[in-house]
Scaffold this motif. Sequence first.
Motif, PDB file in Angstrom:
ATOM      1  N   GLY A   1      38.010  10.246  -1.733  1.00 41.56           N
ATOM      2  CA  GLY A   1      39.042   9.131  -2.272  1.00 41.56           C
ATOM      3  C   GLY A   1      38.029   8.522  -3.285  1.00 41.56           C
ATOM      4  O   GLY A   1      37.595   9.269  -4.261  1.00 41.56           O
ATOM      5  N   SER A   2      37.827   6.891  -3.273  1.00 40.38           N
ATOM      6  CA  SER A   2      36.931   6.476  -4.322  1.00 40.38           C
ATOM      7  C   SER A   2      35.690   6.315  -4.091  1.00 40.38           C
ATOM      8  O   SER A   2      35.165   5.624  -4.819  1.00 40.38           O
ATOM      9  CB  SER A   2      37.815   5.301  -4.893  1.00 40.38           C
ATOM     10  N   THR A   3      35.354   6.808  -3.118  1.00 44.61           N
ATOM     11  CA  THR A   3      33.708   6.632  -2.486  1.00 44.61           C
ATOM     12  C   THR A   3      33.047   7.857  -2.928  1.00 44.61           C
ATOM     13  O   THR A   3      33.313   9.157  -2.690  1.00 44.61           O
ATOM     14  CB  THR A   3      33.727   6.671  -0.980  1.00 44.61           C
ATOM     15  N   ARG A   4      31.870   7.454  -3.711  1.00 44.17           N
ATOM     16  CA  ARG A   4      30.986   8.465  -4.028  1.00 44.17           C
ATOM     17  C   ARG A   4      29.948   8.815  -3.168  1.00 44.17           C
ATOM     18  O   ARG A   4      29.282   7.850  -2.718  1.00 44.17           O
ATOM     19  CB  ARG A   4      30.437   8.167  -5.422  1.00 44.17           C
ATOM     20  N   LEU A   5      29.593   9.939  -2.743  1.00 41.26           N
ATOM     21  CA  LEU A   5      28.581  10.268  -1.832  1.00 41.26           C
ATOM     22  C   LEU A   5      27.470  11.178  -2.433  1.00 41.26           C
ATOM     23  O   LEU A   5      27.944  11.909  -3.305  1.00 41.26           O
ATOM     24  CB  LEU A   5      29.009  11.039  -0.576  1.00 41.26           C
ATOM     25  N   VAL A   6      26.362  11.119  -2.211  1.00 44.81           N
ATOM     26  CA  VAL A   6      25.335  12.073  -2.687  1.00 44.81           C
ATOM     27  C   VAL A   6      24.636  12.705  -1.447  1.00 44.81           C
ATOM     28  O   VAL A   6      24.563  11.873  -0.315  1.00 44.81           O
ATOM     29  CB  VAL A   6      24.200  11.519  -3.581  1.00 44.81           C
ATOM     30  N   ASP A   7      24.129  13.894  -1.491  1.00 41.90           N
ATOM     31  CA  ASP A   7      23.284  14.813  -0.413  1.00 41.90           C
ATOM     32  C   ASP A   7      22.573  15.719  -1.122  1.00 41.90           C
ATOM     33  O   ASP A   7      22.788  16.174  -2.229  1.00 41.90           O
ATOM     34  CB  ASP A   7      24.152  15.109   0.565  1.00 41.90           C
ATOM     35  N   ASN A   8      21.505  16.047  -0.282  1.00 39.63           N
ATOM     36  CA  ASN A   8      20.746  17.476  -0.757  1.00 39.63           C
ATOM     37  C   ASN A   8      20.394  18.049   0.396  1.00 39.63           C
ATOM     38  O   ASN A   8      20.209  17.581   1.506  1.00 39.63           O
ATOM     39  CB  ASN A   8      19.519  16.904  -1.655  1.00 39.63           C
ATOM     40  N   ILE A   9      20.510  19.533   0.244  1.00 36.12           N
ATOM     41  CA  ILE A   9      20.567  20.270   1.566  1.00 36.12           C
ATOM     42  C   ILE A   9      19.414  21.533   1.406  1.00 36.12           C
ATOM     43  O   ILE A   9      19.617  22.114   0.429  1.00 36.12           O
ATOM     44  CB  ILE A   9      22.037  20.718   1.933  1.00 36.12           C
TER      45      ILE A   9
ATOM     46  N   LYS B   1       0.695  -1.080  -0.060  1.00 35.95           N
ATOM     47  CA  LYS B   1       0.076   0.086  -0.058  1.00 35.95           C
ATOM     48  C   LYS B   1       1.029   1.349   0.069  1.00 35.95           C
ATOM     49  O   LYS B   1       0.486   2.164  -0.488  1.00 35.95           O
ATOM     50  CB  LYS B   1      -0.815  -0.086   1.182  1.00 35.95           C
ATOM     51  N   LYS B   2       2.072   1.329   0.643  1.00 38.45           N
ATOM     52  CA  LYS B   2       3.029   2.153   0.810  1.00 38.45           C
ATOM     53  C   LYS B   2       4.554   1.681   0.622  1.00 38.45           C
ATOM     54  O   LYS B   2       4.905   0.748   1.141  1.00 38.45           O
ATOM     55  CB  LYS B   2       2.863   3.062   2.340  1.00 38.45           C
ATOM     56  N   ILE B   3       5.180   2.495   0.068  1.00 33.68           N
ATOM     57  CA  ILE B   3       6.379   2.425  -0.148  1.00 33.68           C
ATOM     58  C   ILE B   3       7.371   3.397   0.455  1.00 33.68           C
ATOM     59  O   ILE B   3       6.855   4.602   0.306  1.00 33.68           O
ATOM     60  CB  ILE B   3       7.107   2.383  -1.729  1.00 33.68           C
ATOM     61  N   PHE B   4       8.126   3.213   1.252  1.00 39.61           N
ATOM     62  CA  PHE B   4       9.045   4.177   2.197  1.00 39.61           C
ATOM     63  C   PHE B   4      10.541   4.478   1.491  1.00 39.61           C
ATOM     64  O   PHE B   4      11.093   3.276   1.538  1.00 39.61           O
ATOM     65  CB  PHE B   4       8.975   3.793   3.615  1.00 39.61           C
ATOM     66  N   MET B   5      10.720   5.582   1.226  1.00 39.42           N
ATOM     67  CA  MET B   5      11.952   5.833   0.573  1.00 39.42           C
ATOM     68  C   MET B   5      12.595   7.074   1.299  1.00 39.42           C
ATOM     69  O   MET B   5      12.044   7.914   1.933  1.00 39.42           O
ATOM     70  CB  MET B   5      11.817   6.188  -0.943  1.00 39.42           C
ATOM     71  N   GLY B   6      13.790   7.247   1.233  1.00 44.10           N
ATOM     72  CA  GLY B   6      14.667   8.387   1.813  1.00 44.10           C
ATOM     73  C   GLY B   6      14.837   9.349   0.986  1.00 44.10           C
ATOM     74  O   GLY B   6      15.241   9.469  -0.227  1.00 44.10           O
ATOM     75  N   GLU B   7      14.623  10.632   1.822  1.00 47.20           N
ATOM     76  CA  GLU B   7      14.961  11.973   1.249  1.00 47.20           C
ATOM     77  C   GLU B   7      16.530  12.157   0.777  1.00 47.20           C
ATOM     78  O   GLU B   7      16.842  12.840  -0.021  1.00 47.20           O
ATOM     79  CB  GLU B   7      14.733  12.915   2.077  1.00 47.20           C
ATOM     80  N   LYS B   8      17.356  11.420   1.531  1.00 46.88           N
ATOM     81  CA  LYS B   8      18.763  11.344   1.005  1.00 46.88           C
ATOM     82  C   LYS B   8      19.042  10.999  -0.380  1.00 46.88           C
ATOM     83  O   LYS B   8      19.784  11.746  -0.947  1.00 46.88           O
ATOM     84  CB  LYS B   8      19.455  10.494   1.844  1.00 46.88           C
ATOM     85  N   ASP B   9      18.036  10.147  -0.929  1.00 47.79           N
ATOM     86  CA  ASP B   9      18.206  10.044  -2.537  1.00 47.79           C
ATOM     87  C   ASP B   9      17.072  10.677  -3.076  1.00 47.79           C
ATOM     88  O   ASP B   9      16.237   9.688  -3.530  1.00 47.79           O
ATOM     89  CB  ASP B   9      18.349   8.573  -2.378  1.00 47.79           C
ATOM     90  N   TYR B  10      16.960  12.099  -2.992  1.00 44.55           N
ATOM     91  CA  TYR B  10      15.772  12.641  -3.424  1.00 44.55           C
ATOM     92  C   TYR B  10      15.524  12.395  -4.852  1.00 44.55           C
ATOM     93  O   TYR B  10      14.220  12.379  -5.254  1.00 44.55           O
ATOM     94  CB  TYR B  10      16.080  14.272  -3.156  1.00 44.55           C
ATOM     95  N   GLN B  11      16.523  12.353  -5.617  1.00 46.03           N
ATOM     96  CA  GLN B  11      16.381  12.215  -7.051  1.00 46.03           C
ATOM     97  C   GLN B  11      15.592  10.752  -7.187  1.00 46.03           C
ATOM     98  O   GLN B  11      14.591  10.740  -8.041  1.00 46.03           O
ATOM     99  CB  GLN B  11      17.676  12.509  -7.850  1.00 46.03           C
ATOM    100  N   GLN B  12      16.042   9.776  -6.570  1.00 48.45           N
ATOM    101  CA  GLN B  12      15.525   8.698  -6.721  1.00 48.45           C
ATOM    102  C   GLN B  12      14.042   8.481  -6.212  1.00 48.45           C
ATOM    103  O   GLN B  12      13.161   8.074  -7.013  1.00 48.45           O
ATOM    104  CB  GLN B  12      16.294   7.518  -5.717  1.00 48.45           C
ATOM    105  N   TYR B  13      13.649   9.024  -5.101  1.00 52.76           N
ATOM    106  CA  TYR B  13      12.238   9.107  -4.568  1.00 52.76           C
ATOM    107  C   TYR B  13      11.431   9.655  -5.582  1.00 52.76           C
ATOM    108  O   TYR B  13      10.428   9.265  -5.852  1.00 52.76           O
ATOM    109  CB  TYR B  13      12.501   9.996  -3.186  1.00 52.76           C
TER     110      TYR B  13
END
Length: 269
Positions: free
Chosen positions: A261-269, A138-150
Amino acid sequence: MKIIYKKNDLIKFLKHEQNLGFVPTMGNIHNGHLSLVKKSIKECKKTIVSIFVNKPQFNKKNDFNNYPKTLKKDINLLKRLKVDCVYMPSEKDIYHDGINKKNKINSFSKKLCGKYRPGHFEAVVDVINRFIKIIKPKKIFMGEKDYQQYKIVEHFVSKNYKKIIVVCCKTIRERNGTALSSRNVLLSIKEKVVSGHIYNFLKKNKYNIFKNLLTLNFIRRKILELGANKIDYIEILDINKIIKPYRKSKKNRIFIGYYLGSTRLVDNI
Ligand code: AMP
Protein backbone atom coordinates in the motif's frame (compact mmCIF):
# COMPACT_ATOMS: atom_id res chain seq x y z
CA MET A 1 11.71 5.49 36.01
CA LYS A 2 12.40 9.16 35.46
CA ILE A 3 10.79 10.98 32.53
CA ILE A 4 12.86 13.93 31.39
CA TYR A 5 12.01 16.56 28.78
CA LYS A 6 14.89 19.02 29.10
CA LYS A 7 18.51 18.56 28.18
CA ASN A 8 19.81 20.30 31.30
CA ASP A 9 17.64 18.17 33.61
CA LEU A 10 18.93 15.08 31.87
CA ILE A 11 22.56 16.09 32.27
CA LYS A 12 21.94 16.67 35.99
CA PHE A 13 20.18 13.31 36.35
CA LEU A 14 22.93 11.34 34.61
CA LYS A 15 25.67 12.83 36.81
CA HIS A 16 28.52 11.73 34.55
CA GLU A 17 27.55 8.05 34.89
CA GLN A 18 30.38 6.18 33.15
CA ASN A 19 28.56 2.98 32.28
CA LEU A 20 25.53 4.29 30.46
CA GLY A 21 23.51 2.41 27.84
CA PHE A 22 21.52 4.46 25.34
CA VAL A 23 18.64 3.22 23.18
CA PRO A 24 17.47 5.84 20.66
CA THR A 25 13.90 5.34 19.40
CA MET A 26 11.11 7.21 17.68
CA GLY A 27 8.52 5.66 19.98
CA ASN A 28 5.59 3.34 19.29
CA ILE A 29 7.61 0.92 21.38
CA HIS A 30 7.41 -2.76 20.40
CA ASN A 31 9.29 -5.93 21.28
CA GLY A 32 12.07 -5.04 18.85
CA HIS A 33 12.82 -1.87 20.84
CA LEU A 34 12.40 -3.77 24.11
CA SER A 35 15.01 -6.34 23.10
CA LEU A 36 17.52 -3.47 22.73
CA VAL A 37 16.48 -2.09 26.12
CA LYS A 38 16.88 -5.49 27.78
CA LYS A 39 20.37 -5.87 26.33
CA SER A 40 21.34 -2.43 27.57
CA ILE A 41 20.03 -3.16 31.07
CA LYS A 42 22.05 -6.38 31.08
CA GLU A 43 25.27 -4.75 29.90
CA CYS A 44 25.16 -1.27 31.49
CA LYS A 45 24.67 0.28 34.90
CA LYS A 46 22.03 2.75 33.76
CA THR A 47 19.81 2.68 30.68
CA ILE A 48 18.32 5.69 29.00
CA VAL A 49 15.77 5.46 26.19
CA SER A 50 14.98 8.45 24.00
CA ILE A 51 11.64 8.91 22.28
CA PHE A 52 11.99 11.54 19.60
CA VAL A 53 10.40 11.54 16.15
CA ASN A 54 13.22 13.17 14.26
CA LYS A 55 11.55 15.36 11.63
CA PRO A 56 14.64 16.06 9.43
CA GLN A 57 15.08 12.35 8.65
CA PHE A 58 11.63 12.13 7.03
CA ASN A 59 11.50 12.86 3.33
CA LYS A 60 7.75 13.27 3.14
CA LYS A 61 5.68 15.52 5.37
CA ASN A 62 2.88 12.95 5.37
CA ASP A 63 5.18 10.20 6.55
CA PHE A 64 6.23 12.36 9.51
CA ASN A 65 2.65 13.39 10.33
CA ASN A 66 1.38 9.79 10.11
CA TYR A 67 4.18 8.34 12.23
CA PRO A 68 2.39 6.41 14.99
CA LYS A 69 2.53 8.07 18.41
CA THR A 70 1.61 6.01 21.49
CA LEU A 71 3.41 7.78 24.33
CA LYS A 72 1.33 6.51 27.25
CA LYS A 73 1.69 2.90 26.19
CA ASP A 74 5.40 3.39 25.48
CA ILE A 75 6.05 4.76 28.94
CA ASN A 76 4.22 1.86 30.59
CA LEU A 77 6.20 -0.70 28.61
CA LEU A 78 9.50 0.95 29.55
CA LYS A 79 8.46 1.30 33.19
CA ARG A 80 7.86 -2.44 33.36
CA LEU A 81 11.46 -3.09 32.30
CA LYS A 82 12.70 -0.67 34.95
CA VAL A 83 14.48 1.63 32.55
CA ASP A 84 16.27 4.38 34.50
CA CYS A 85 15.20 7.26 32.33
CA VAL A 86 13.13 8.15 29.27
CA TYR A 87 14.22 11.30 27.49
CA MET A 88 11.54 13.00 25.39
CA PRO A 89 13.06 16.25 24.21
CA SER A 90 11.37 18.99 22.23
CA GLU A 91 12.62 19.89 18.76
CA LYS A 92 13.96 23.13 20.22
CA ASP A 93 15.98 21.28 22.85
CA ILE A 94 17.69 19.20 20.15
CA TYR A 95 17.91 21.68 17.26
CA HIS A 96 18.57 24.93 19.16
CA ASP A 97 21.31 25.74 16.60
CA GLY A 98 19.56 24.40 13.49
CA ILE A 99 20.17 21.26 11.46
CA ASN A 100 23.74 20.19 10.68
CA LYS A 101 24.17 18.62 7.24
CA LYS A 102 27.94 18.71 7.35
CA ASN A 103 28.84 15.63 9.36
CA LYS A 104 31.19 13.42 7.37
CA ILE A 105 29.43 10.11 6.89
CA ASN A 106 30.28 7.00 4.91
CA SER A 107 29.26 6.84 1.24
CA PHE A 108 27.23 3.68 2.02
CA SER A 109 24.63 6.30 2.99
CA LYS A 110 23.99 6.91 -0.73
CA LYS A 111 23.06 3.27 -1.41
CA LEU A 112 19.91 1.20 -0.69
CA CYS A 113 17.51 3.42 1.33
CA GLY A 114 19.81 6.41 0.84
CA LYS A 115 19.11 6.38 -2.91
CA TYR A 116 15.41 6.77 -2.28
CA ARG A 117 15.60 8.98 0.81
CA PRO A 118 18.19 11.67 0.05
CA GLY A 119 19.55 13.25 3.23
CA HIS A 120 17.95 10.61 5.45
CA PHE A 121 21.13 9.14 6.94
CA GLU A 122 22.75 12.57 7.28
CA ALA A 123 19.77 13.53 9.47
CA VAL A 124 19.99 10.28 11.46
CA VAL A 125 23.69 10.82 12.15
CA ASP A 126 23.05 14.46 13.07
CA VAL A 127 20.47 13.55 15.70
CA ILE A 128 22.52 10.65 17.12
CA ASN A 129 25.53 12.97 17.35
CA ARG A 130 23.42 15.50 19.27
CA PHE A 131 22.20 12.81 21.66
CA ILE A 132 25.75 11.55 22.20
CA LYS A 133 26.93 15.03 23.19
CA ILE A 134 24.15 15.32 25.78
CA ILE A 135 24.11 11.76 27.12
CA LYS A 136 27.73 10.62 26.70
CA PRO A 137 26.83 6.94 26.65
CA LYS A 138 29.25 4.07 26.86
CA LYS A 139 27.16 1.93 24.54
CA ILE A 140 24.45 2.66 21.98
CA PHE A 141 22.07 -0.16 21.12
CA MET A 142 20.68 -0.38 17.59
CA GLY A 143 18.69 -2.93 15.60
CA GLU A 144 19.95 -5.19 12.86
CA LYS A 145 16.59 -4.63 11.17
CA ASP A 146 17.88 -1.25 10.05
CA TYR A 147 21.28 -2.65 9.19
CA GLN A 148 22.28 0.20 6.88
CA GLN A 149 21.49 2.70 9.63
CA TYR A 150 23.48 0.65 12.15
CA LYS A 151 26.52 0.42 9.85
CA ILE A 152 26.53 4.17 9.07
CA VAL A 153 26.11 5.19 12.71
CA GLU A 154 28.67 2.63 13.85
CA HIS A 155 31.19 3.96 11.34
CA PHE A 156 30.54 7.59 12.34
CA VAL A 157 30.80 6.82 16.05
CA SER A 158 34.00 4.77 15.67
CA LYS A 159 35.60 7.68 13.77
CA ASN A 160 34.46 10.43 16.16
CA TYR A 161 34.03 8.84 19.58
CA LYS A 162 36.71 6.20 20.08
CA LYS A 163 35.34 4.98 23.42
CA ILE A 164 31.67 4.52 22.48
CA ILE A 165 30.53 1.11 21.28
CA VAL A 166 27.54 0.68 18.98
CA VAL A 167 25.93 -2.69 19.68
CA CYS A 168 23.93 -4.40 16.93
CA CYS A 169 20.92 -6.36 18.24
CA LYS A 170 19.21 -9.07 16.24
CA THR A 171 15.92 -8.51 14.44
CA ILE A 172 12.80 -9.45 16.36
CA ARG A 173 10.00 -10.79 14.17
CA GLU A 174 6.31 -11.49 14.38
CA ARG A 175 5.21 -15.12 14.26
CA ASN A 176 4.73 -14.97 10.50
CA GLY A 177 8.26 -13.64 10.00
CA THR A 178 7.45 -9.94 9.51
CA ALA A 179 10.12 -7.81 11.17
CA LEU A 180 8.58 -5.78 13.99
CA SER A 181 8.38 -2.12 13.07
CA SER A 182 6.45 0.90 14.31
CA ARG A 183 5.12 1.26 10.78
CA ASN A 184 3.45 -2.19 10.96
CA VAL A 185 0.43 -0.62 12.69
CA LEU A 186 -0.23 1.14 9.39
CA LEU A 187 -0.60 -2.23 7.59
CA SER A 188 -3.96 -3.88 6.99
CA ILE A 189 -4.43 -7.50 8.08
CA LYS A 190 -4.02 -8.58 4.46
CA GLU A 191 -0.81 -6.55 4.06
CA LYS A 192 0.60 -8.14 7.21
CA VAL A 193 -0.01 -11.56 5.70
CA VAL A 194 1.73 -10.45 2.50
CA SER A 195 4.78 -9.14 4.39
CA GLY A 196 5.05 -12.55 6.12
CA HIS A 197 4.88 -14.30 2.73
CA ILE A 198 7.60 -12.04 1.31
CA TYR A 199 9.92 -12.69 4.28
CA ASN A 200 9.38 -16.47 4.09
CA PHE A 201 9.86 -16.50 0.33
CA LEU A 202 13.19 -14.67 0.62
CA LYS A 203 14.34 -16.80 3.53
CA LYS A 204 13.51 -20.03 1.71
CA ASN A 205 15.25 -18.98 -1.50
CA LYS A 206 18.15 -17.05 -0.03
CA TYR A 207 20.90 -19.58 -0.82
CA ASN A 208 19.62 -20.17 -4.35
CA ILE A 209 19.71 -16.40 -4.85
CA PHE A 210 23.27 -16.21 -3.49
CA LYS A 211 24.29 -19.04 -5.85
CA ASN A 212 22.70 -17.22 -8.81
CA LEU A 213 20.30 -20.12 -9.32
CA LEU A 214 17.51 -17.53 -9.13
CA THR A 215 17.90 -14.10 -10.66
CA LEU A 216 16.95 -10.91 -8.85
CA ASN A 217 14.58 -10.12 -11.69
CA PHE A 218 12.71 -13.36 -11.02
CA ILE A 219 12.64 -12.56 -7.29
CA ARG A 220 11.38 -9.04 -7.98
CA ARG A 221 8.53 -10.39 -10.12
CA LYS A 222 7.60 -12.96 -7.45
CA ILE A 223 7.52 -10.31 -4.70
CA LEU A 224 5.21 -8.15 -6.79
CA GLU A 225 3.05 -11.23 -7.43
CA LEU A 226 2.91 -11.88 -3.69
CA GLY A 227 1.34 -8.43 -3.26
CA ALA A 228 4.03 -5.76 -2.91
CA ASN A 229 3.00 -2.53 -4.64
CA LYS A 230 6.47 -1.27 -5.44
CA ILE A 231 10.04 -2.36 -4.79
CA ASP A 232 12.55 0.44 -4.20
CA TYR A 233 15.46 -1.98 -4.14
CA ILE A 234 16.40 -5.58 -3.62
CA GLU A 235 20.14 -6.18 -3.47
CA ILE A 236 22.59 -8.75 -2.24
CA LEU A 237 25.53 -7.36 -0.31
CA ASP A 238 28.46 -9.01 1.39
CA ILE A 239 28.15 -7.35 4.80
CA ASN A 240 31.83 -7.95 5.50
CA LYS A 241 32.70 -5.70 2.57
CA ILE A 242 30.34 -2.76 3.03
CA ILE A 243 32.60 -0.40 4.96
CA LYS A 244 36.38 -0.65 5.35
CA PRO A 245 38.23 -2.35 7.00
CA TYR A 246 36.79 -5.34 5.12
CA ARG A 247 36.81 -8.83 6.53
CA LYS A 248 38.11 -11.70 4.43
CA SER A 249 35.17 -14.05 4.97
CA LYS A 250 32.02 -13.63 2.88
CA LYS A 251 28.65 -13.01 4.53
CA ASN A 252 25.94 -12.29 2.00
CA ARG A 253 22.64 -10.77 2.94
CA ILE A 254 19.56 -9.72 0.97
CA PHE A 255 18.48 -6.12 1.51
CA ILE A 256 15.00 -5.03 0.53
CA GLY A 257 12.97 -1.83 0.66
CA TYR A 258 9.42 -2.07 -0.65
CA TYR A 259 5.90 -0.79 -0.33
CA LEU A 260 2.73 -2.48 0.86
CA GLY A 261 0.00 0.00 0.00
CA SER A 262 1.52 3.33 0.98
CA THR A 263 3.62 1.85 3.82
CA ARG A 264 7.33 1.49 3.19
CA LEU A 265 9.05 -1.50 4.80
CA VAL A 266 12.72 -2.44 4.99
CA ASP A 267 14.29 -5.72 5.94
CA ASN A 268 17.47 -7.72 5.52
CA ILE A 269 17.68 -11.48 5.52
P1 AMP B 1 12.90 3.31 15.48
O1 AMP B 1 12.03 3.68 16.65
O2 AMP B 1 12.15 2.66 14.37
O3 AMP B 1 13.78 4.44 15.03
O4 AMP B 1 13.88 2.18 16.01
C1 AMP B 1 14.71 2.38 17.12
C2 AMP B 1 15.73 1.26 17.16
O5 AMP B 1 15.06 0.02 17.28
C3 AMP B 1 16.58 1.20 15.90
O6 AMP B 1 17.93 0.93 16.26
C4 AMP B 1 15.97 0.05 15.15
O7 AMP B 1 16.87 -0.62 14.28
C5 AMP B 1 15.55 -0.86 16.29
N1 AMP B 1 14.52 -1.80 15.85
C6 AMP B 1 13.37 -1.48 15.21
N2 AMP B 1 12.68 -2.60 14.90
C7 AMP B 1 13.41 -3.64 15.36
C8 AMP B 1 13.23 -5.06 15.35
N3 AMP B 1 12.18 -5.64 14.79
N4 AMP B 1 14.19 -5.83 15.91
C9 AMP B 1 15.28 -5.25 16.48
N5 AMP B 1 15.50 -3.94 16.53
C10 AMP B 1 14.58 -3.14 15.97
